[in-house]
Design a protein around this motif. Sequence first.
Motif, mmCIF file in Angstrom:
data_model
loop_
_atom_site.group_PDB
_atom_site.id
_atom_site.type_symbol
_atom_site.label_atom_id
_atom_site.label_comp_id
_atom_site.label_asym_id
_atom_site.label_seq_id
_atom_site.Cartn_x
_atom_site.Cartn_y
_atom_site.Cartn_z
ATOM 1 N N ARG A 127 -8.462 -22.516 44.617
ATOM 2 C CA ARG A 127 -8.359 -23.255 45.878
ATOM 3 C C ARG A 127 -6.900 -23.409 46.303
ATOM 4 O O ARG A 127 -6.589 -23.386 47.495
ATOM 5 N N ARG A 128 -6.012 -23.559 45.337
ATOM 6 C CA ARG A 128 -4.579 -23.613 45.658
ATOM 7 C C ARG A 128 -4.126 -22.276 46.250
ATOM 8 O O ARG A 128 -3.345 -22.242 47.206
ATOM 9 N N ALA A 129 -4.598 -21.186 45.651
ATOM 10 C CA ALA A 129 -4.238 -19.860 46.161
ATOM 11 C C ALA A 129 -4.737 -19.684 47.590
ATOM 12 O O ALA A 129 -4.026 -19.158 48.455
ATOM 13 N N GLU A 130 -5.950 -20.127 47.837
ATOM 14 C CA GLU A 130 -6.508 -20.034 49.186
ATOM 15 C C GLU A 130 -5.694 -20.877 50.164
ATOM 16 O O GLU A 130 -5.437 -20.458 51.301
ATOM 17 N N ALA A 131 -5.267 -22.054 49.722
ATOM 18 C CA ALA A 131 -4.539 -22.975 50.599
ATOM 19 C C ALA A 131 -3.201 -22.410 51.057
ATOM 20 O O ALA A 131 -2.703 -22.776 52.128
ATOM 21 N N ILE A 132 -2.597 -21.525 50.262
ATOM 22 C CA ILE A 132 -1.311 -20.937 50.661
ATOM 23 C C ILE A 132 -1.490 -19.512 51.185
ATOM 24 O O ILE A 132 -0.548 -18.725 51.231
ATOM 25 N N GLY A 133 -2.727 -19.194 51.584
ATOM 26 C CA GLY A 133 -2.969 -17.921 52.249
ATOM 27 C C GLY A 133 -3.021 -16.719 51.339
ATOM 28 O O GLY A 133 -2.737 -15.597 51.767
ATOM 29 N N LEU A 146 -18.505 -16.320 49.883
ATOM 30 C CA LEU A 146 -18.445 -15.155 50.760
ATOM 31 C C LEU A 146 -17.064 -14.990 51.393
ATOM 32 O O LEU A 146 -16.601 -13.866 51.593
ATOM 33 N N ARG A 147 -16.388 -16.094 51.682
ATOM 34 C CA ARG A 147 -15.051 -15.960 52.279
ATOM 35 C C ARG A 147 -14.059 -15.392 51.266
ATOM 36 O O ARG A 147 -13.094 -14.721 51.642
ATOM 37 N N TRP A 148 -14.290 -15.647 49.979
ATOM 38 C CA TRP A 148 -13.424 -15.056 48.961
ATOM 39 C C TRP A 148 -13.717 -13.567 48.816
ATOM 40 O O TRP A 148 -12.805 -12.768 48.588
ATOM 41 N N LEU A 149 -14.970 -13.193 48.952
ATOM 42 C CA LEU A 149 -15.319 -11.772 48.942
ATOM 43 C C LEU A 149 -14.631 -11.055 50.104
ATOM 44 O O LEU A 149 -14.042 -9.981 49.928
ATOM 45 N N GLY A 166 -17.590 -6.343 41.329
ATOM 46 C CA GLY A 166 -18.812 -6.059 40.580
ATOM 47 C C GLY A 166 -19.654 -7.309 40.394
ATOM 48 O O GLY A 166 -20.886 -7.267 40.488
ATOM 49 N N GLY A 167 -18.986 -8.438 40.146
ATOM 50 C CA GLY A 167 -19.702 -9.703 40.024
ATOM 51 C C GLY A 167 -20.375 -10.098 41.321
ATOM 52 O O GLY A 167 -21.517 -10.576 41.327
ATOM 53 N N PHE A 168 -19.676 -9.893 42.436
ATOM 54 C CA PHE A 168 -20.273 -10.201 43.738
ATOM 55 C C PHE A 168 -21.505 -9.334 43.994
ATOM 56 O O PHE A 168 -22.520 -9.815 44.515
ATOM 57 N N ILE A 169 -21.431 -8.061 43.639
ATOM 58 C CA ILE A 169 -22.583 -7.172 43.836
ATOM 59 C C ILE A 169 -23.774 -7.667 43.023
ATOM 60 O O ILE A 169 -24.914 -7.714 43.510
ATOM 61 N N TYR A 170 -23.506 -8.064 41.778
ATOM 62 C CA TYR A 170 -24.574 -8.574 40.914
ATOM 63 C C TYR A 170 -25.214 -9.823 41.514
ATOM 64 O O TYR A 170 -26.441 -9.946 41.584
ATOM 65 N N VAL A 171 -24.375 -10.747 41.977
ATOM 66 C CA VAL A 171 -24.894 -12.003 42.512
ATOM 67 C C VAL A 171 -25.606 -11.782 43.846
ATOM 68 O O VAL A 171 -26.651 -12.385 44.110
ATOM 69 N N LEU A 172 -25.062 -10.921 44.686
ATOM 70 C CA LEU A 172 -25.717 -10.639 45.969
ATOM 71 C C LEU A 172 -27.101 -10.031 45.762
ATOM 72 O O LEU A 172 -28.014 -10.252 46.559
ATOM 73 N N ALA A 173 -27.249 -9.262 44.689
ATOM 74 C CA ALA A 173 -28.557 -8.678 44.390
ATOM 75 C C ALA A 173 -29.530 -9.719 43.848
ATOM 76 O O ALA A 173 -30.749 -9.586 43.998
ATOM 77 N N GLU A 179 -22.055 -19.583 50.749
ATOM 78 C CA GLU A 179 -22.045 -19.675 49.294
ATOM 79 C C GLU A 179 -23.197 -18.844 48.748
ATOM 80 O O GLU A 179 -24.177 -18.562 49.432
ATOM 81 N N LEU A 180 -23.068 -18.471 47.495
ATOM 82 C CA LEU A 180 -24.137 -17.765 46.799
ATOM 83 C C LEU A 180 -24.641 -18.688 45.703
ATOM 84 O O LEU A 180 -23.978 -18.890 44.700
#
Length: 251
Positions: free
Chosen positions: A126-132, A159-162, A224-231, A239-240
């Motif tokens: 979340r810190r990384a996201e906060a500084i773009g 999904l926004r992190w993806l 790869g983790g996102f693909i697994y979770v999306l499936a 959110e997933l």
Amino acid sequence: MPCPLRAPSEFQPATEPGFWKLPHIWTRTKASMVYSTFEQQDSFSEEHSDLCLVQLLGTGTNSSQPCRLSDFCKTLMTRPGCSGYCLSHQLLFFLSARMTECTKGLFRQSQRYMNLFCANKMDLNRRAEAIGYAYPTRDLFMENIMFCGIGGFSKFYKLRWLEAILSWQKPQKGCFGKPAAEDEELPKAIQYQQHLLRRLKRQEKQFTDGCSSHNTAMAVAALGGFIYVLAELPPADGELWPPTPTPPSSH
């Protein structure tokens, strides 16, 4: 304590097919477990971490049984206040313990430690996201998704992190690495955040075209983790989520 470099064969169990098991039970991080302060200096030793992982796997020169640990390793792998690089090695250790089916002694608390480490990794992301998503933070950001995703923490699959990760791919080369242009001057507050989030890697290869071997590997693992979770799970509200969150197993 002196630590010789670990031979690759000592990590062979962790590279065998079937060692890493995908999660089927999901949990969430708790903000109440985030450290109030992080260590200012990252003094964590990769050589010491290697030594402890070899002890865990039981692949050292003394041919010990898996899951046996020295007091030194117990202390190192549960040390509070770690950030970034140190936190990743602590989580990797307990993930490896789960895959090795270590359940006695310290490992009775494996899930509690993974909850702790991933709560802090969520805070760092979340810190990384906060500084773009400044470039020095991206490698660890994706590594956090990879490790905590394997640990069964569903909130890392946003999904926004993806979308952010996909936007970092170099369109012509397909790899991930340093952007063509990066701001040289950053506010001091952002520089401090980057200090917490930056990760120094023992083995990294930067190519002349800006591609990074480790950055690309972390992106592939996270995606790869996102693909697994999306499936497995339908997206909802960015959110997933599992339909019904289930408490994780005891180890």
